[in-house]
Design a protein around this motif. Sequence first.
Motif: not given
Length: 373
Positions: A65-73, A133-149
């Motif tokens: 959830l922190d990783d999602i929250a850190s997205q630049d969106y 848009v609906v994005v499905v993402t596994d709990a164990d995965s990370l998106w690396i960059s803040r721009d991924t989303l």
Amino acid sequence: MVDALTMLALAFVLIHFGFPLLYYLYLRSRWLNRSWDLVRDPSYRPRVTIVVPTYNEANLIRRKLDDIASQDYPRELVEIIVVDSASTDGTPSIVRGWMESHRDFKVILVEEGVRRGKAFSLNNALRFTSGEVVVVTDADSLWISRDTLANALSWFSDSRVGAVTCLKTPVGDGFASVEKGYRDFYNVVRLGESKKHSTPVFHGELAAFRRDLLVRLGGFPTDIGADDSHTATLIALRGYRAIAADNATCIEPVPAKGYHMWRIRRAQHLIQHFTKTLRLLPKAPKEFKPILLAETWLHLANPWLLLLAAAILLYKALTGSPTAIALLIAGIALLLFKPYRTWITTQIYLITASIRNIWTKEIAWRKQEKACQ
Ligand code: GDD
Ligand code: MN
């Protein structure tokens, strides 16, 4: 003199290795470096619902959830849904805690009383989604960059795009290096396929779908394991593009324990998916048909050629054929080379998976311990 049976075995070997190699080289030389035929607006920001399915993810859900929250969106365009299937490790209360401390995010927690698998839970969540848009993402995965989303979603600015997934980079101890060799190859294939039309293999780390298409499809399939790949393929079969984006790479955690079972289970899911799309093949759009055909062949038929060839050569070797003995020894000696070894292992997973599919579909699977926590 080489007899007919040995010749047959050699032909099988040639097709088994030749076909994927040619497919790879074709995608790499003809498509990989082409520019996209899509019009992408990098500043496009659709309203998005991010769905995280969880089953016993107490160790990882906060980080996710922190990783999602850190997205630049833009925050006002994001909605998060965690859908939990009767976790026994307290995952929902951790989510509630996170919601308390992040009141600036719109988060919905959907709790299921019984566990019926990931796809089933996604369909439950779908009822609460409102994003374009609906994005499905596994709990164990990370998106690396803040721009991924933002990067992944920008592709939806082209109305022909119906689904988008990421490329992957494996992380973990031990088996992650095996996984890496395999990934470099597959990232080229996924990207080449996407530039040509669509890729029939999507990734749980980030799988984005136009919501109205999901609704039209009646949600995710619950009778097979590869919910993401299958849904993307159905979307491509309708003429939309289902692509892997070269501007969005996600971290794929490789399990520390139970690696082989993990690979077999995922192979089982892909085999279920390609078996289910078989009857739809004739209806595929022109550019997508050869891709779907090639991937179906690679998952359902190609591994068996290797097994057949090995069985013939073994039989000939046991009946005293020096050629067969030499070929078998060569085949085994080559295992010293990593790419060959990685390929052979994958074939063994695929064959084991097809057999295992006879008695279990692994719809609600056992969790593997992740190395990179
Ligand atoms: N709600 C819910 N219910 N979530 C579940 C269930 C369930 O029964 N089973 C698993 N999940 C969640 C996990 O908590 C995790 O967030 C996500 O689904 C993926 O599960 P993993 O256990 O990490 O599986 P994986 O990484 O090996 O699975 C991969 O392959 C699958 C298909 O073979 C991922 O890419 C999946 O997304 C993919 O469906
Ligand atoms: Mn996982």
